[in-house]
Design an enzyme around this catalytic site. Structure first.
Site, PDB file in Angstrom:
ATOM      1  N   TYR A 236      37.674  44.815  56.297  1.00 43.04           N
ATOM      2  CA  TYR A 236      38.270  44.007  56.198  1.00 43.04           C
ATOM      3  C   TYR A 236      38.096  43.183  57.506  1.00 43.04           C
ATOM      4  O   TYR A 236      37.731  41.979  57.961  1.00 43.04           O
ATOM      5  CB  TYR A 236      39.912  43.405  56.327  1.00 43.04           C
ATOM      6  CG  TYR A 236      40.283  43.695  55.345  1.00 43.04           C
ATOM      7  CD1 TYR A 236      40.618  44.513  54.049  1.00 43.04           C
ATOM      8  CD2 TYR A 236      40.909  42.107  54.273  1.00 43.04           C
ATOM      9  CE1 TYR A 236      40.591  43.884  52.373  1.00 43.04           C
ATOM     10  CE2 TYR A 236      41.172  41.933  53.037  1.00 43.04           C
ATOM     11  CZ  TYR A 236      41.177  42.528  51.955  1.00 43.04           C
ATOM     12  OH  TYR A 236      41.472  42.727  50.857  1.00 43.04           O
TER      13      TYR A 236
ATOM     14  N   LYS B 294      40.070  58.293  52.146  1.00 46.64           N
ATOM     15  CA  LYS B 294      39.410  59.216  51.119  1.00 46.64           C
ATOM     16  C   LYS B 294      38.826  59.779  52.521  1.00 46.64           C
ATOM     17  O   LYS B 294      37.878  60.358  52.277  1.00 46.64           O
ATOM     18  CB  LYS B 294      38.771  58.367  51.304  1.00 46.64           C
ATOM     19  CG  LYS B 294      38.838  58.037  49.359  1.00 46.64           C
ATOM     20  CD  LYS B 294      38.862  58.821  48.520  1.00 46.64           C
ATOM     21  CE  LYS B 294      36.986  58.922  47.879  1.00 46.64           C
ATOM     22  NZ  LYS B 294      36.988  59.533  46.761  1.00 46.64           N
TER      23      LYS B 294
ATOM     24  N   ASP C 274      42.303  57.673  45.222  1.00 47.68           N
ATOM     25  CA  ASP C 274      41.674  57.598  44.147  1.00 47.68           C
ATOM     26  C   ASP C 274      42.788  58.106  42.984  1.00 47.68           C
ATOM     27  O   ASP C 274      43.840  57.856  41.640  1.00 47.68           O
ATOM     28  CB  ASP C 274      40.043  57.806  43.463  1.00 47.68           C
ATOM     29  CG  ASP C 274      39.584  59.137  44.092  1.00 47.68           C
ATOM     30  OD1 ASP C 274      40.440  59.916  45.149  1.00 47.68           O
ATOM     31  OD2 ASP C 274      39.275  59.939  43.815  1.00 47.68           O
TER      32      ASP C 274
ATOM     33  N   ASP D 143      45.168  46.674  49.563  1.00 50.13           N
ATOM     34  CA  ASP D 143      44.969  46.046  48.782  1.00 50.13           C
ATOM     35  C   ASP D 143      45.081  46.230  46.745  1.00 50.13           C
ATOM     36  O   ASP D 143      45.757  46.087  46.349  1.00 50.13           O
ATOM     37  CB  ASP D 143      43.884  45.309  48.902  1.00 50.13           C
ATOM     38  CG  ASP D 143      43.481  43.563  48.004  1.00 50.13           C
ATOM     39  OD1 ASP D 143      44.740  42.900  48.504  1.00 50.13           O
ATOM     40  OD2 ASP D 143      42.622  43.659  47.478  1.00 50.13           O
TER      41      ASP D 143
ATOM     42  N   ASP E 106      48.950  45.972  43.758  1.00 53.29           N
ATOM     43  CA  ASP E 106      48.348  45.318  43.016  1.00 53.29           C
ATOM     44  C   ASP E 106      48.550  46.162  41.851  1.00 53.29           C
ATOM     45  O   ASP E 106      49.408  45.885  40.812  1.00 53.29           O
ATOM     46  CB  ASP E 106      47.005  44.505  42.835  1.00 53.29           C
ATOM     47  CG  ASP E 106      46.334  42.978  43.319  1.00 53.29           C
ATOM     48  OD1 ASP E 106      47.660  42.528  44.145  1.00 53.29           O
ATOM     49  OD2 ASP E 106      45.843  42.776  42.791  1.00 53.29           O
TER      50      ASP E 106
HETATM   51  C1  IPM Z   1      46.476  40.189  49.169  1.00 58.95           C
HETATM   52  C2  IPM Z   1      45.117  39.701  48.845  1.00 58.95           C
HETATM   53  C3  IPM Z   1      44.694  38.770  50.068  1.00 58.95           C
HETATM   54  C4  IPM Z   1      43.766  40.513  50.199  1.00 58.95           C
HETATM   55  C5  IPM Z   1      42.763  38.263  50.456  1.00 58.95           C
HETATM   56  C6  IPM Z   1      43.553  36.362  49.690  1.00 58.95           C
HETATM   57  C7  IPM Z   1      42.545  37.409  51.016  1.00 58.95           C
HETATM   58  O1  IPM Z   1      45.007  39.451  47.918  1.00 58.95           O
HETATM   59  O2  IPM Z   1      47.078  39.386  50.460  1.00 58.95           O
HETATM   60  O3  IPM Z   1      46.502  41.397  49.119  1.00 58.95           O
HETATM   61  O4  IPM Z   1      42.765  41.054  49.891  1.00 58.95           O
HETATM   62  O5  IPM Z   1      44.075  40.672  51.713  1.00 58.95           O
HETATM   63 MG    MG Z   2      45.500  41.719  47.643  1.00 58.21          MG
END
Ligand code: IPM
Ligand code: MG
Length: 365
Positions: free
Chosen positions: A143, A194, A226, A250, A254
């Site tokens: 990042y 990884k 993975d 990240d 999710d």
């Molecule tokens: C998160 C989001 C952010 C990230 C974006 C909005 C920059 O997806 O906080 O998970 O990638 O960190």
């Molecule tokens: Mg995210």
């Protein structure tokens, strides 16, 4: 006299302002019913700030964020700003806040509320009782790594570059947070990278092992990212604390979010060195497709505020009260659209907020 807690609210874009309204109601409730006082300031971030100031995070807003005990953050981004310069895009404002406040530890708890076990895309028995803590490193890795950019190669070709880079101290400090968290939970850490492909992953593994020596009471495993993604949808309850880097964190968070029924349920806390700033935000984004319709789920943001009460303001009783109130409302079959199930009652964003306030009042008496 009770202490006044300072907080900067940055609602941002899309559904951010809508869900943040419900947090403000919870703040008023705490003032009236528990004598907890907040000194609130509010600012713009993301696309909203770009429209106002031409940048996604104004220097004055950053200075304010540094001065308060904690920032409550909504969400940023949307198609309206697709064409703006890359360094001014809404997301850049959030990344700058994380970096400038040195918020290297991002706690993303994935907790399955019992009334929602059927809302998960996995079988109920796989997610019932699920309680995972994803600890994502937040100020390093790909990042922020240099070099980065898009180069013209001159022959009609271009090259896009990002750099995955970690240094020892970055791994050590976040590993400490992981082991400390695990101590208060089930005593297990799974470190994810990884190492089979990336040197930065190999370093991650070796340096986590160094810190593990101070925590002989904690069980440490290593897993490739993975495989971790696969294990999360196969047997998610095998995990306690997942420690991982910025990019894998990240993605894995999710996945973990969806296990709990909806991305609309997941809170997060971004912390730096103890007592030096914090930012709380829902894991979901700005959801431009449903913005302005009054149907967004405010629970992730309200639960993020509960995390602020616990980690910044030393009000863990009130944090637990809010979490109980959310559970109570879900038990009473109240649902926003994203977690709607047959036979339940669908409500709007503000109605959900109202139900949570009612439950708070009921549980407080
Ligand atoms: C998160 C989001 C952010 C990230 C974006 C909005 C920059 O997806 O906080 O998970 O990638 O960190
Ligand atoms: Mg995210």
């Amino acid at each position: 006299m009770s202490k006044t807690h300072s907080m900067l609210i940055l609602p941002g874009d899309g559904i951010g302002p809508e869900v943040m309204e419900e947090v403000k109601r919870v703040i008023s409730w705490l003032d009236e019913n528990r004598d907890i006082k907040f000194d609130i300031s509010e600012g713009h971030v993301g696309g909203r700030a770009y429209d106002e100031y031409g940048v996604s995070l104004h220097d004055d807003t950053l200075a304010q964020a540094k001065a308060v005990d904690a920032v409550m953050f909504g969400a940023v981004g949307g198609p309206k700003w697709d064409g703006v310069d890359y360094d001014k895009r809404p997301e850049a404002g959030l990344l700058k806040l994380r970096k400038e406040l040195n918020l290297f530890a991002n706690l993303r708890p994935a907790l399955c509320f019992e009334p929602l076990v059927d809302a998960s895309s996995l079988k109920p028995e796989l997610v019932s009782g699920l309680d995972i803590m994803i600890l994502r490193e937040l100020t390093g890795g790909v990042y922020f790594g240099e070099p980065r950019g898009i180069e013209e190669l001159g022959n009609g070709q271009r090259r896009g570059v990002n750099t995955q880079v970690y240094e020892t101290y970055e791994i050590h400090r976040v590993a400490h947070v992981a082991f400390d968290l695990a101590r208060k939970r089930s005593g297990r850490v799974t470190s994810v990278e990884k190492a089979n492909v990336m040197e930065s992953g190999l370093l991650w593994r070796e340096e986590v092992n160094v810190i593990a020596k101070d925590y002989s009471d904690i069980k440490l495993d290593h897993m490739y990212a993975d495989n971790c993604a696969m294990q999360l949808v196969r047997t998610p309850k095998q995990f306690d604390v997942i420690l991982t880097d910025n990019l894998f964190g990240d993605m894995l968070s999710d996945i973990a979010a969806m296990l709990t029924g909806s991305l609309g349920m997941l809170p997060s806390a971004s912390l730096g060195e103890a007592g030096k700033g914090a930012l709380y935000e829902p894991v979901h984004g700005s959801a431009p497709d449903i913005a302005g319709k009054g149907i967004a789920n405010p629970i992730a943001t309200i639960l993020s505020f509960a995390m602020a009460l616990r980690y910044t303001y030393d009000c863990s009783d009130e944090a637990a009260l809010i979490e109980d109130a959310v559970n109570e409302v879900l038990k009473n079959d109240i649902r926003t659209a994203d977690i709607m199930q047959p036979g339940k009652t669908q409500v709007s964003t503000s109605e959900m907020g109202g139900h949570i306030l009612d439950a708070l009042t009921k549980l407080n008496n």
